[in-house]
Scaffold this motif. Structure first.
Motif, short mmCIF file in Angstrom:
data_model
loop_
_atom_site.label_atom_id
_atom_site.label_comp_id
_atom_site.label_asym_id
_atom_site.label_seq_id
_atom_site.Cartn_x
_atom_site.Cartn_y
_atom_site.Cartn_z
N HIS A 1 73.11 56.88 26.16
CA HIS A 1 72.60 57.21 24.82
C HIS A 1 72.29 55.90 24.10
O HIS A 1 73.08 54.96 24.12
N CYS B 1 78.68 50.35 20.04
CA CYS B 1 78.68 50.80 18.65
C CYS B 1 79.58 49.90 17.81
O CYS B 1 79.22 49.50 16.69
N GLU C 1 72.67 51.74 11.09
CA GLU C 1 71.82 51.40 9.95
C GLU C 1 72.17 50.04 9.38
O GLU C 1 71.29 49.29 8.95
N LYS D 1 76.28 58.58 13.46
CA LYS D 1 76.58 60.01 13.57
C LYS D 1 75.88 60.61 14.78
O LYS D 1 76.42 61.51 15.44
N GLU D 2 74.68 60.14 15.10
CA GLU D 2 73.98 60.61 16.29
C GLU D 2 74.77 60.25 17.55
O GLU D 2 74.89 61.07 18.47
N THR D 3 75.29 59.04 17.59
CA THR D 3 76.08 58.60 18.74
C THR D 3 77.34 59.43 18.87
O THR D 3 77.70 59.88 19.97
N GLU E 1 79.51 66.18 22.10
CA GLU E 1 78.92 67.26 22.91
C GLU E 1 79.17 67.05 24.40
O GLU E 1 79.32 68.02 25.15
N LYS F 1 73.43 57.45 9.74
CA LYS F 1 72.83 58.52 10.55
C LYS F 1 72.79 58.19 12.03
O LYS F 1 72.93 59.08 12.88
N TYR F 2 72.63 56.91 12.36
CA TYR F 2 72.57 56.53 13.77
C TYR F 2 73.95 56.59 14.41
O TYR F 2 74.09 57.03 15.57
N MET G 1 77.90 62.42 17.76
CA MET G 1 77.57 63.79 18.13
C MET G 1 77.26 63.89 19.62
O MET G 1 77.65 64.86 20.28
N PHE G 2 76.56 62.90 20.16
CA PHE G 2 76.30 62.88 21.60
C PHE G 2 77.60 62.88 22.38
O PHE G 2 77.80 63.66 23.32
N TYR H 1 83.26 61.57 12.67
CA TYR H 1 81.95 62.02 12.17
C TYR H 1 81.97 62.21 10.66
O TYR H 1 81.00 61.91 9.97
#
Length: 233
Positions: A10, A75, A15, A156-158, A164, A153-154, A160-161, A147
């Motif tokens: 991923h 990250c 930001e 949070k995308e990581t 999941e 936002k970036y 969420m990946f 989260y």
């Protein structure tokens, strides 16, 4: 044999640097529910697994957890920024700043080092799979907490990946457990009524109205059930 692919599973972006939040992310790097723990647990369990199907499952998921470790570390790198500056940390763990020089270390968010004590390996496939399901659930909880603590936002995308993917692993472990019926600790060791009785000892529980509790129905266990016992009486 392991093979390292240079491309991350991923894409990791932020930001802006956020050293305080980087401290929180350390929990999923070297914490008791983090990615290193998961990787070492599943890989260690695979060493004893005899069935090639279950062995491959543990090896595959353990290997993916190593890739998650790499994602979390990247990250943390981006969140820490490029300069070692303890003044950027208003509160929390300073060890990555003053000891590790911003390197994502194998420590948790409190600065405690990772330990193999986090790893659960019993040699019993059913017990290990149950531990793996619980590990994935706990990892999901931590990612959910993380989260909620960030607006980036970036990041949070990581998260969420990763969350999941933990859900996917959880489903695979559950499916594997459902395929084990009479192996290891999943065998029915009960040889008397004691293995079928439930005593309600709460106050004022049912036990006080019914001092001879009926055996509970165990749908997943072969042999005797409540209905069977009643039919025999």
């Amino acid at each position: 044999m392991f093979k390292h692919e240079k491309k991350l599973m991923h894409k990791v972006r932020v930001e802006k640097p956020n050293p305080q939040y980087a401290v929180l992310m350390q929990e999923q790097l070297g914490g008791c529910n983090g990615e290193l723990k998961a990787a070492m647990q599943y890989l260690s369990q695979s060493f004893r697994a005899k069935d090639p199907v279950f062995k491959d499952l543990l090896l595959d998921i353990g290997t993916e957890e190593l890739s998650h470790l790499e994602i979390v570390a990247e990250c943390i790198n981006l969140l820490n920024g490029g300069d070692v500056d303890y003044k950027k940390i208003d509160s929390g763990e300073l060890e990555t700043m003053v000891t590790f020089g911003l390197n994502p270390a194998l420590i948790n968010s409190s600065g405690n080092p990772w330990t193999a004590d986090y790893v659960t390996v019993t040699g019993d496939l059913a017990a290990d799979l149950l531990a793996d399901i619980a590990s994935e659930q706990r990892a999901k909880v931590v990612y959910e907490y993380l989260y909620r603590q960030i607006d980036d936002k970036y990041v949070k995308e990581t998260i969420m990946f990763l969350l999941e993917r933990e859900e996917a692993h959880n489903a695979l472990f559950c499916e594997a457990l459902n395929k084990i019926t009479h192996d290891g600790s999943n065998k029915n060791f009960g040889i008397s009524e004691d293995s079928r009785l439930y005593f309600d000892l709460s106050k004022p529980g049912r036990y006080f109205d019914d001092p001879k509790p009926e055996p509970v129905e165990m749908k997943n266990a072969p042999g005797c059930s409540c209905k069977d016992k009643k039919a025999k009486k």
